[in-house]
Scaffold this active site. Structure first.
Site, PDB file in Angstrom:
ATOM      1  N   HIS A   1       0.835  -1.195   0.000  1.00 45.33           N
ATOM      2  CA  HIS A   1       0.000   0.000   0.000  1.00 45.33           C
ATOM      3  C   HIS A   1       0.872   1.249   0.000  1.00 45.33           C
ATOM      4  CE1 HIS A   1      -3.055  -2.908   0.958  1.00 45.33           C
ATOM      5  NE2 HIS A   1      -2.446  -3.205   2.087  1.00 45.33           N
TER       6      HIS A   1
ATOM      7  N   GLU B   1      -1.712  -0.578   8.331  1.00 45.50           N
ATOM      8  CA  GLU B   1      -2.636  -1.534   8.920  1.00 45.50           C
ATOM      9  C   GLU B   1      -1.940  -2.427   9.935  1.00 45.50           C
ATOM     10  OE1 GLU B   1      -3.993  -3.357   5.329  1.00 45.50           O
ATOM     11  OE2 GLU B   1      -2.360  -4.802   5.244  1.00 45.50           O
TER      12      GLU B   1
ATOM     13  N   HIS C   1       3.491  -7.730   1.244  1.00 47.91           N
ATOM     14  CA  HIS C   1       2.888  -8.669   2.179  1.00 47.91           C
ATOM     15  C   HIS C   1       1.783  -9.483   1.525  1.00 47.91           C
ATOM     16  CE1 HIS C   1       0.343  -5.027   2.447  1.00 47.91           C
ATOM     17  NE2 HIS C   1      -0.658  -5.886   2.616  1.00 47.91           N
TER      18      HIS C   1
ATOM     19  N   ARG D   1      -1.407  -4.598  -6.239  1.00 54.65           N
ATOM     20  CA  ARG D   1      -1.204  -6.045  -6.349  1.00 54.65           C
ATOM     21  C   ARG D   1      -0.043  -6.303  -7.305  1.00 54.65           C
ATOM     22  NH1 ARG D   1      -5.886  -7.341  -8.671  1.00 54.65           N
ATOM     23  NH2 ARG D   1      -6.997  -7.317  -6.692  1.00 54.65           N
TER      24      ARG D   1
END
Length: 322
Positions: free
Chosen positions: A103, A120, A178, A198
C-alpha cells in the site's frame, strides 16, 4: 443523539480466495463458500456501515458523523480528518493465499488517488497448522532485482515467510510487501483506504478465466526494498489490565484479557473507542446505554462518553482509539 455503544451490520465481501471461517468461527451470516471479508466498521464510499442495534438502527455511520461529528468522533479527530471516519475494521478469511501486495503512503496516495494511504495491523484470530504470512523481503533487494524476479516468475524466492498462531500481531506499514496465507483468519485494523497495489497473484484466474489486474508500475516507487524485522509486535497480556499493542499516527491499539467487570474513565480521551471482541462475551456500557458483544463482533463507543464499563466473566478485546 443518544450515543449508546453502536453495533453495525457486517458488510460481506466475496473473494476468490475466501472461505467459510467467517461463519464457522465468527458466526457471520454468510451463505457462500468464498466469503473473504467482513467489513465491520466502514465509511468507505459505497460500503458505509449501517447501525444494527437500538434506536439508531438503520442509520449509517456517515449520517451520525454528519449530524454531530465532535460528539461521535472527538474534537481532535475532527480537526485532523473532518467528517471522514479514519479507521476501517475488517475480519479476513483466507482459504487460499491472498495476492502479494503493498500500500502507498499518505503522500503518494494523495497525489495519485486523492486518498489516504493504508497503514494496517493484523491480529490472528485462527490459523491452520503451518499457516503463514508473507511479510517483507528475506534480504535487501534492489529495484532491478525485484523487477527481474517478477519477469522470471521468481518473486516468491525473495519473500519472508512467518508461521502464525492465534494471538500473533503484525504491523504492516506502508510500502511493506505482504500477503495473508491460506488457512489464516485475522482481524485487520487500518486507515480508511482501499488503495492496494497487487504485484503477484500466483498466476491464478478468476471464475471467467481472466488473470486479475496487477499494478506493477504503480508499485515500483511505493515499495520498501529493505529487509526489516519491524513487523511482529510483542505485547503484554496481563489479565484485567490495558496492555499496549500498537501506537502509530493513525490508530492506537490495546489488548484486554478480562476475567471480571472492568471500568475505564475516558472523559479526557477525546476520541471514539472501538472494541473488537476476539474471544468470549462482554456487555459494553456507557452512560447512554449498553450492547452485548460476542467473539467476532465490533462496537463503536462515542467520544462524548465519560466512562466505559465492560461487564464480563471472560473476554479478550482489542481496543482502538485515535
Amino acid at each position: 443523539m443518544n450515543l449508546y455503544p453502536l453495533k453495525f451490520k457486517p458488510i460481506l465481501k466475496e473473494r476468490l480466495w475466501g472461505g467459510t471461517k467467517l461463519r464457522e468461527v465468527l458466526d457471520k451470516p454468510i451463505e457462500s463458500d468464498t466469503t473473504g471479508e467482513s467489513w465491520e466498521l466502514s465509511a468507505v464510499k459505497g460500503d458505509v456501515s449501517i447501525v444494527a442495534n437500538g434506536p439508531l438502527s438503520g442509520r449509517t455511520l456517515q449520517d451520525l458523523i454528519d449530524e454531530d461529528a465532535e460528539a461521535l468522533l472527538g474534537t481532535s479527530v475532527v480537526e485532523r480528518f473532518g467528517n471522514d471516519f479514519p479507521i476501517l475494521i475488517k475480519f479476513i478469511d483466507a482459504r487460499q493465499d491472498l495476492s502479494i501486495q503493498l500500500h502507498p503512503d499518505d503522500a503518494l496516495a494523495k497525489e495519485r488517488h486523492d486518498s489516504f494511504g493504508k497503514t494496517e495491523m493484523w491480529y490472528i484470530m485462527d490459523a491452520d497448522p503451518g499457516a503463514n504470512l508473507i511479510v517483507g523481503f528475506n534480504r535487501d533487494v534492489t529495484k532491478r532485482e525485484y523487477t527481474q524476479s517478477l519477469a522470471e516468475n521468481k518473486l516468491l524466492d525473495l519473500m519472508n515467510y512467518e508461521e502464525v498462531e492465534e494471538g500473533d500481531t503484525f504491523f504492516i506499514n506502508t510500502g511493506k510487501i505482504h500477503a495473508i496465507g491460506a488457512g489464516v483468519l485475522l482481524a485487520e485494523i487500518q486507515q480508511t483506504s482501499d488503495i492496494t497495489y497487487r504485484v503477484f497473484d500466483f498466476n491464478r484466474k478468476d471464475k471467467n478465466g481472466n488473470l486479475r489486474e496487477l499494478h506493477t508500475d504503480l508499485a515500483l516507487d511505493a515499495i520498501d526494498y529493505e529487509k526489516k524485522d519491524d513487523f511482529k509486535i510483542p505485547y503484554g497480556s496481563q489479565k484485567d489490565m490495558v496492555n499496549n499493542m500498537v501506537e502509530c499516527p493513525y490508530f492506537n491499539t490495546k489488548y484486554l484479557d478480562l476475567t471480571h467487570d472492568f471500568k475505564q474513565d475516558v472523559s479526557n480521551r477525546d476520541s471514539f473507542t472501538i472494541y473488537l471482541c476476539v474471544s468470549g462475551e462482554v456487555t459494553i456500557e456507557n452512560e447512554y446505554g449498553s450492547a452485548p458483544v460476542h467473539k467476532g463482533e465490533t462496537v463503536l463507543v462515542a467520544a462524548c462518553t465519560d466512562a466505559i464499563t465492560l461487564k464480563t466473566k471472560g473476554a479478550k478485546l482489542l481496543e482502538v482509539t485515535i
